[in-house]
Every structure is written in structure tokens, then in C-alpha cells.
Write a protein that holds these residues in place. Structure first.
Motif, PDB file in Angstrom:
ATOM      1  N   ARG A   1     -44.521  48.059  22.399  1.00 35.56           N
ATOM      2  CA  ARG A   1     -43.442  49.021  22.666  1.00 35.56           C
ATOM      3  C   ARG A   1     -43.972  50.453  22.727  1.00 35.56           C
ATOM      4  O   ARG A   1     -43.415  51.288  23.454  1.00 35.56           O
ATOM      5  N   LYS A   2     -45.007  50.731  21.942  1.00 41.58           N
ATOM      6  CA  LYS A   2     -45.540  52.089  21.892  1.00 41.58           C
ATOM      7  C   LYS A   2     -46.450  52.397  23.081  1.00 41.58           C
ATOM      8  O   LYS A   2     -46.692  53.572  23.391  1.00 41.58           O
ATOM      9  N   LEU A   3     -46.993  51.365  23.721  1.00 38.09           N
ATOM     10  CA  LEU A   3     -47.906  51.596  24.845  1.00 38.09           C
ATOM     11  C   LEU A   3     -47.177  52.204  26.038  1.00 38.09           C
ATOM     12  O   LEU A   3     -46.012  51.881  26.288  1.00 38.09           O
ATOM     13  N   PRO A   4     -47.836  53.083  26.786  1.00 35.25           N
ATOM     14  CA  PRO A   4     -47.261  53.500  28.068  1.00 35.25           C
ATOM     15  C   PRO A   4     -47.048  52.277  28.955  1.00 35.25           C
ATOM     16  O   PRO A   4     -47.855  51.339  28.940  1.00 35.25           O
ATOM     17  N   ALA A   5     -45.979  52.274  29.731  1.00 37.22           N
ATOM     18  CA  ALA A   5     -45.605  51.084  30.496  1.00 37.22           C
ATOM     19  C   ALA A   5     -46.703  50.617  31.432  1.00 37.22           C
ATOM     20  O   ALA A   5     -46.863  49.417  31.688  1.00 37.22           O
TER      21      ALA A   5
ATOM     22  N   THR B   1     -50.794  59.278  23.967  1.00 39.08           N
ATOM     23  CA  THR B   1     -51.628  59.716  22.847  1.00 39.08           C
ATOM     24  C   THR B   1     -52.054  58.573  21.938  1.00 39.08           C
ATOM     25  O   THR B   1     -52.907  58.766  21.076  1.00 39.08           O
ATOM     26  N   ILE B   2     -51.496  57.388  22.093  1.00 40.86           N
ATOM     27  CA  ILE B   2     -51.873  56.264  21.249  1.00 40.86           C
ATOM     28  C   ILE B   2     -53.283  55.811  21.618  1.00 40.86           C
ATOM     29  O   ILE B   2     -53.627  55.636  22.785  1.00 40.86           O
TER      30      ILE B   2
ATOM     31  N   GLY C   1     -49.357  50.680  13.434  1.00 40.45           N
ATOM     32  CA  GLY C   1     -48.527  50.385  14.595  1.00 40.45           C
ATOM     33  C   GLY C   1     -47.173  51.049  14.528  1.00 40.45           C
ATOM     34  O   GLY C   1     -46.649  51.539  15.536  1.00 40.45           O
ATOM     35  N   LEU C   2     -46.597  51.087  13.324  1.00 37.02           N
ATOM     36  CA  LEU C   2     -45.265  51.673  13.163  1.00 37.02           C
ATOM     37  C   LEU C   2     -45.290  53.184  13.354  1.00 37.02           C
ATOM     38  O   LEU C   2     -44.381  53.764  13.951  1.00 37.02           O
ATOM     39  N   LYS C   3     -46.341  53.836  12.853  1.00 36.25           N
ATOM     40  CA  LYS C   3     -46.436  55.289  12.921  1.00 36.25           C
ATOM     41  C   LYS C   3     -47.160  55.790  14.159  1.00 36.25           C
ATOM     42  O   LYS C   3     -47.328  56.996  14.328  1.00 36.25           O
ATOM     43  N   ALA C   4     -47.606  54.874  15.008  1.00 31.62           N
ATOM     44  CA  ALA C   4     -48.343  55.285  16.199  1.00 31.62           C
ATOM     45  C   ALA C   4     -47.454  56.117  17.110  1.00 31.62           C
ATOM     46  O   ALA C   4     -46.259  55.842  17.256  1.00 31.62           O
TER      47      ALA C   4
ATOM     48  N   LEU D   1     -46.690  58.297  -1.294  1.00 30.57           N
ATOM     49  CA  LEU D   1     -47.475  58.312  -0.056  1.00 30.57           C
ATOM     50  C   LEU D   1     -47.038  59.449   0.857  1.00 30.57           C
ATOM     51  O   LEU D   1     -47.874  60.144   1.452  1.00 30.57           O
ATOM     52  N   THR D   2     -45.731  59.638   0.983  1.00 29.87           N
ATOM     53  CA  THR D   2     -45.227  60.722   1.837  1.00 29.87           C
ATOM     54  C   THR D   2     -45.729  62.080   1.368  1.00 29.87           C
ATOM     55  O   THR D   2     -46.174  62.912   2.167  1.00 29.87           O
ATOM     56  N   SER D   3     -45.696  62.307   0.059  1.00 32.55           N
ATOM     57  CA  SER D   3     -46.191  63.580  -0.486  1.00 32.55           C
ATOM     58  C   SER D   3     -47.690  63.722  -0.270  1.00 32.55           C
ATOM     59  O   SER D   3     -48.179  64.810   0.081  1.00 32.55           O
ATOM     60  N   ALA D   4     -48.426  62.627  -0.458  1.00 31.57           N
ATOM     61  CA  ALA D   4     -49.884  62.681  -0.320  1.00 31.57           C
ATOM     62  C   ALA D   4     -50.295  62.958   1.121  1.00 31.57           C
ATOM     63  O   ALA D   4     -51.186  63.776   1.375  1.00 31.57           O
ATOM     64  N   LEU D   5     -49.647  62.282   2.076  1.00 30.58           N
ATOM     65  CA  LEU D   5     -50.001  62.486   3.479  1.00 30.58           C
ATOM     66  C   LEU D   5     -49.623  63.889   3.945  1.00 30.58           C
ATOM     67  O   LEU D   5     -50.336  64.513   4.741  1.00 30.58           O
ATOM     68  N   ALA D   6     -48.500  64.399   3.448  1.00 29.63           N
ATOM     69  CA  ALA D   6     -48.078  65.749   3.840  1.00 29.63           C
ATOM     70  C   ALA D   6     -49.006  66.824   3.297  1.00 29.63           C
ATOM     71  O   ALA D   6     -49.086  67.927   3.858  1.00 29.63           O
ATOM     72  N   SER D   7     -49.722  66.532   2.217  1.00 31.29           N
ATOM     73  CA  SER D   7     -50.610  67.535   1.603  1.00 31.29           C
ATOM     74  C   SER D   7     -52.019  67.526   2.177  1.00 31.29           C
ATOM     75  O   SER D   7     -52.847  68.359   1.785  1.00 31.29           O
ATOM     76  N   LEU D   8     -52.305  66.591   3.081  1.00 28.73           N
ATOM     77  CA  LEU D   8     -53.648  66.524   3.662  1.00 28.73           C
ATOM     78  C   LEU D   8     -53.934  67.778   4.487  1.00 28.73           C
ATOM     79  O   LEU D   8     -53.017  68.384   5.058  1.00 28.73           O
ATOM     80  N   PRO D   9     -55.194  68.175   4.589  1.00 25.87           N
ATOM     81  CA  PRO D   9     -55.526  69.363   5.405  1.00 25.87           C
ATOM     82  C   PRO D   9     -55.074  69.223   6.851  1.00 25.87           C
ATOM     83  O   PRO D   9     -54.677  70.210   7.475  1.00 25.87           O
ATOM     84  N   ASN D  10     -55.146  67.988   7.383  1.00 25.49           N
ATOM     85  CA  ASN D  10     -54.691  67.734   8.749  1.00 25.49           C
ATOM     86  C   ASN D  10     -53.662  66.603   8.709  1.00 25.49           C
ATOM     87  O   ASN D  10     -54.006  65.427   8.796  1.00 25.49           O
ATOM     88  N   PRO D  11     -52.379  66.951   8.541  1.00 31.27           N
ATOM     89  CA  PRO D  11     -51.350  65.912   8.396  1.00 31.27           C
ATOM     90  C   PRO D  11     -50.878  65.307   9.714  1.00 31.27           C
ATOM     91  O   PRO D  11     -49.850  64.625   9.743  1.00 31.27           O
ATOM     92  N   ASN D  12     -51.600  65.533  10.806  1.00 35.71           N
ATOM     93  CA  ASN D  12     -51.216  64.971  12.099  1.00 35.71           C
ATOM     94  C   ASN D  12     -51.240  63.443  12.022  1.00 35.71           C
ATOM     95  O   ASN D  12     -52.280  62.859  11.728  1.00 35.71           O
ATOM     96  N   PRO D  13     -50.106  62.741  12.301  1.00 34.78           N
ATOM     97  CA  PRO D  13     -50.083  61.280  12.200  1.00 34.78           C
ATOM     98  C   PRO D  13     -51.125  60.593  13.072  1.00 34.78           C
ATOM     99  O   PRO D  13     -51.709  59.585  12.670  1.00 34.78           O
ATOM    100  N   THR D  14     -51.375  61.134  14.261  1.00 36.46           N
ATOM    101  CA  THR D  14     -52.362  60.518  15.151  1.00 36.46           C
ATOM    102  C   THR D  14     -53.745  60.535  14.522  1.00 36.46           C
ATOM    103  O   THR D  14     -54.478  59.529  14.572  1.00 36.46           O
TER     104      THR D  14
END
Length: 572
Positions: free
Chosen positions: A299-303, A265-266, A257-260, A176-189
Motif C-alpha cells: 500500500r505504501k509503494l508508489p503505484a 521516499t520509501i 512498514g507501518l511508519k514508512a 518509545l514516542t518520547s525517545a524517538l522524538a528526542s533523537l537528534p534527527n527524528p525524521n521517520p524515514t
């Protein structure tokens, strides 16, 4: 590792028969033709093992121009075979699974796990070998649905799915890590937004709660109680395909949720409908995972977001009913699974509200002030106190409540004094129970909670009821807890002559030592309070009790400082 051993054996048998005249295309065509002839009851594991064995020797095969397209078809077929999707249960005429949904009997989770578990290792091995052969074409080789399957198998969310093993998680995660890194737009968001929109939203549309809009925002005019659907909820594969058909949905939501990203920006509206759906589900497995993902999401949300958008009250109303899942209506094991993440999620929400108020103390209305403290007060009253009153005979649940009460009181600080009238009697009952040493973990948690109460509420311990406050109650609980420990050891020493008597004495000595250390900390705190508080009568009374306890031989370090000629508190 059994699968890998089979793989090596098959590879050694096939290596001599793989010639340069054969190609990857012919291999894939043969396998796919074989699979189309297979009956549903046939075991696909031997086929996967053979595929993986052949793919280990792809470098010996003749290359064709259309190898990539056929390899993509092969990878898609393998991913479909190992995907945690329920393909066995057939809907009835109304589209429902047999029986009423929401029960353990209707949950396909175990059946899916049993089906795919023996297929995962050879299947993921085959996918990895294909990916290694086409390293520059991963976006074409591993299609969107294949990546969704890899996310559900990688267990990056640490939800510990029952189909996960260390080997399969490692294989899926690396691929999965290799596949996601090879995407044209690997931005996690962008990746997360894509799966939330194109994959998760359609699955959760039919079961979206009425408290939020389809866009994921709180409803401006919530439905009246009489307007809401009455009777049993519609719990079927038509309304909840994420629960009864495509079991990849929850792991993918957890991955999102984990990678957000942390902060503004979430894209929070995309998370809210599926999270609220999970929190409202009757199945313990689903609700627990919903609570865990919600805690990570908060936890990821702005306060400031929960207060500004109204999400705070929405999640509070969605989580609090879980506090009522208590014995005997709910099995104790399920109660423990539910209460832990429910408390954690509400504590996280209270922390976010308090942080928001610190950042922006000029709240627009008095109704929005101190919302974090109000939630913590409610969590104590309707979470800890109510649950304890309902099942004080369940030591593991009581231990959990004591542990969570410590966190709540630490967050409240001096403002927890209003709850002394409930906390001290409850702690005293737990610590002075004649059978307290039957569950030493619970006793230690209760003593730890008492220490937190003493450290945060000490002014009121000395300034009520004639100047002593709850000081005498606390000191009495400490003394009785220790005297019960002496009796507990005495019973073991009496049985020392019997078979395994020494082992029993040593075990009980270790247990009592844990209690002794915890009680020492409480007494040390009380001693500091009595001296710094300036109450001579209380200080002298504590010294007398400590002297009495010293005679037991286990509180020697707490002899009054004057007797040792030292003004410092003794060290345990």
C-alpha cells in the motif's frame, strides 16, 4: 495490575529506608551486582519490582556526576531482561536447535512469551521512571538496542504479539514516542532506514531468497529449478536468527512498514529481502505476519513501482503458494489465518497494478497490459475456485472465499462475466445446500457474493441461453434458500414446547431474518435488471416467482410494482 499493586506495596516499605545519603549510582551498582550473582533459574521479577519502587523516590536521592552513565547501564540491563530474545535454547554442535526447524515444537515464541510476560510491567515502569528523571538525556539513556526492544513491545503494528497487554503496550508506546522524538534527527524515514540497515539486514542475510539480490532488487537471471537447493531447507538459528533467537525482528519490520512514508521516499529495496523470507517460511505464525506486513508495504509503494521494477511478479510468486494451505493437510484454523491476509495482499497488489496502468496507459509492451485484471482472474481461478473445490465442506473457509470473491468481482466489474460459468453454479450449491442454515454466516456471505455478481454481471444474465442467461439459476437459488429457511423455522416451532424452545425459536428467527434481508437485496437487483433489460418474458417470470414467495409472508415488500400501483422498486 497485579504488578502495580506489588510495586505500590514495595514502594511504601522502601520509602522510609531511602535516605539522602544514598545515590542513584549506589542503587544501580547494588542492583547490577545483585543481578550478576543471580543464577539463571532465579526469578528476576522481585528485583525489577524493587528497582521500580526505589526509582519512584529518585528525587530524594543525592545527585552524582556519573548518575547518567550508571542510569544508562541500569536501563540497558532492564531492557535486556525484558527483551523478547530466546536465551534458553542452546545450539547443538551444528548450530541448530533440537529437532528439525520449522515445526511448532521448535518455535521458541511461547517459551519467550512465558519468560518475559511477568517482567514487562515492572521493567517498563522502571524504564519510564528513569526516563522521567532524565528527560533531557533520553538519547544517551535509551540506547539503540533498548529502542529496538521498546519497538517490539509497543505493538504499534497491531500484530497482537502474545506478550502484549494493554498496560505494557501503553507504557512501551509512550516511552518509545518520547525517545524517538528526542533523537537528534527524528525524521521517520531516517529512523526506519537506520533500523532496516543496521539491525534487520544482518539478521536476514543468511536466509535471503534467491529471487532477489542482496540489494533487494529482483534477480535478473533467476536460478533454474535444478540449481536450487534440494531437500529440506536449512532452518536453524544460524540461518534464521530472527526466528529462533531475536524475536524482536518481526515487530520491528512491521513497525518499519507501518511508519514508512507513502510514495517515492520509501526505501523499498530494504524491505524486500526480509518480507520474502517471511513469506517463504513454513511456520504459520511467521507466514501470517509476513503477509500482513507485505500488504501494508504494498500500500505504501508508489503505484508504478511493482510493475516497473518487476516486484509484482516476485511478490505474486511468493504469496500464491499460501493459497494451497488448505484442509486436511493444513488445520482449518491455520488455513483461515493464512488465507485472509494472502487474499488481501494479492488484492492490494492488483489494485496497485491497475492504478499504475490508469496513470500510464502507454505501457511499453503488450505483456504488461491489463496485469491487474490478469492477477484478479488468476486469484478467482486459482484462489477462490480451487480452494472451494478442495474443501467445500468447511463452512468457515467457504464464507471467507465468498467474501473475497465479492471484492474480486467488484474490482473486475463487467469483466467478471467470463467467470459466470464457475461462480453461479458454486453459489447455487452453497445456497441450496440442505444444511445451509447450519452455518448462517456462510449462507449470508454467499448471498452477498451473489448480489455483487448480479450487480456487476447483469448484462450476461439476460443475454445467454435463449435470452435468460443465468437468470433462472440465480432466481432458483434465491427461492430454494428461502424455502429452506421456512423449513428451518418450522423445525424450531415444533420444538417450542420443549425446554428452552422459545429461545431456540427466537435465535433461529434472528438468523432467518439476516437471510431474508440479504435475499431481498438480491431480488430487488434482479427486479431492476429484468425491468430495465427490456425482457418481458423474464420480467413476467420474476413477477410470478415473487408472488409465490409473497405467500410465505416474508417477501411482501417485493410484490410487483403494478400490483401496488407504484412504479418504484419496493424497499426492504
Amino acid at each position: 495490575m497485579v504488578a502495580m499493586e506489588e510495586l505500590r506495596q514495595r514502594a511504601s516499605q522502601l520509602s522510609s529506608s531511602v535516605t539522602t545519603e544514598e545515590s542513584c549510582t549506589k542503587l544501580a551498582e547494588y542492583v547490577l551486582a545483585l543481578s550478576s550473582k543471580a543464577k539463571p533459574a532465579d526469578d528476576p521479577r522481585p528485583t525489577l519490582l524493587a528497582i521500580a519502587a526505589c526509582l519512584r523516590y529518585l528525587d530524594r536521592l543525592e545527585a552524582h556526576d556519573d548518575d547518567l552513565s550508571v542510569a544508562t547501564e541500569l536501563a540497558t540491563w532492564i531492557a535486556k531482561l525484558i527483551a523478547p530474545i530466546n536465551t534458553s535454547a542452546q545450539p547443538n554442535q551444528e548450530g541448530s536447535l533440537p529437532g528439525y526447524g520449522g515445526t511448532q515444537e521448535d518455535d521458541p515464541y511461547d517459551a519467550v512469551t512465558k519468560r518475559i510476560l511477568p517482567l514487562l510491567e515492572p521493567g517498563l515502569t522502571a524504564l519510564t521512571l528513569l526516563a522521567n528523571h532524565f528527560p533531557n538525556d533520553l538519547p544517551d539513556l535509551l540506547k539503540d538496542d533498548t529502542l529496538i526492544t521498546l519497538i517490539s513491545l509497543s505493538d504499534l503494528s497491531a500484530l497482537s504479539e502474545s506478550w502484549s497487554t494493554p498496560t505494557t503496550v501503553d507504557l512501551a508506546s509512550k516511552l518509545l514516542t518520547s525517545a524517538l522524538a528526542s533523537l537528534p534527527n527524528p525524521n521517520p524515514t531516517d529512523i526506519i532506514g537506520h533500523y532496516l540497515t543496521s539491525y534487520l539486514r544482518p539478521l536476514f542475510t543468511a536466509s535471503r531468497p534467491s529471487t532477489v539480490t542482496p540489494a533487494g532488487r529482483p534477480t535478473a537471471f533467476p536460478a533454474d529449478e535444478l540449481d536450487r537447493p534440494q531437500g529440506l531447507p536449512d532452518d536453524s538459528r544460524l540461518t534464521k536468527p530472527w526466528k529462533y533467537v531475536d524475536l524482536r525482528a518481526i515487530p520491528v519490520l512491521s513497525f518499519a512498514g507501518l511508519k514508512a512514508p507513502q510514495g517515492d521516499t520509501i526505501n523499498w529495496p530494504l524491505y524486500v529481502p526480509p518480507l520474502l523470507t517471511l513469506l517463504d517460511d513454513a511456520l504459520t505464525r511467521v507466514r501470517v505476519k509476513g503477509l500482513q506486513i507485505t500488504n501494508e508495504f504494498l500500500r505504501k509503494l508508489p503505484a508504478e513501482k511493482p510493475r516497473e521494477t518487476g516486484l509484482a511478479s516476485v511478490f505474486e510468486d511468493a504469496i500464491f503458494p499460501t493459497m494451497g494451505y488448505l484442509p486436511s493437510l493444513t488445520p482449518e484454523e491455520e488455513s483461515l489465518l493464512l488465507l485472509e491476509p494472502a487474499f488481501d495482499a494479492l488484492l492490494t497488489l492488483a489494485e496497485q497494478l491497475a492504478a499504475s496502468e490508469r496513470q500510464d496507459p502507454q505501457t511499453p509492451s503488450s505483456s504488461q497490459k491489463d496485469t491487474g485484471r490478469i492477477l484478479l482472474d488468476k486469484l478467482l481461478r486459482h484462489g477462490v475456485f480451487t480452494a472451494y473445490a478442495h474443501c467445500p465442506e468447511k463452512p468457515r473457509i467457504v464464507a471467507l472465499l465468498m467474501r473475497k470473491m465479492s471484492k474480486i468481482v467488484s474490482s473486475l466489474g463487467i469483466r467478471a462475466v467470463k467467470h459466470l460459468k464457475d461462480m453461479v453454479p458454486m453459489l447455487k450449491v452453497v445456497m441450496t445446500d440442505p444444511f445451509a442454515y447450519a452455518s448462517v454466516d456462510t449462507l449470508v456471505e454467499a448471498i452477498g457474493a451473489l448480489e455483487v455478481v448480479v450487480m456487476n454481471c447483469w448484462p450476461r444474465l439476460l443475454l445467454q441461453d435463449g435470452g435468460e442467461g443465468w437468470f433462472a439459476e440465480v432466481l432458483g437459488a434465491v427461492a430454494v434458500a428461502w424455502l429452506s429457511g421456512i423449513d428451518y423455522l418450522g423445525e424450531a416451532e415444533e420444538a417450542a414446547g420443549k425446554e428452552k424452545g422459545k429461545d431456540e425459536v427466537e435465535r433461529k428467527q434472528r438468523e432467518v431474518e439476516r437471510v431474508r434481508v440479504a435475499l431481498n437485496r438480491v431480488l430487488r437487483s434482479l427486479q431492476g435488471i429484468a425491468r430495465d433489460g427490456g425482457e418481458d418474458g423474464v420480467d413476467q417470470g420474476l413477477d410470478l416467482v415473487v408472488v409465490e414467495l409473497r405467500e410465505t409472508g416474508l417477501f411482501k415488500s417485493l410484490v410487483p410494482a403494478g400490483a401496488q400501483g407504484d412504479d418504484h422498486l419496493p424497499v426492504v
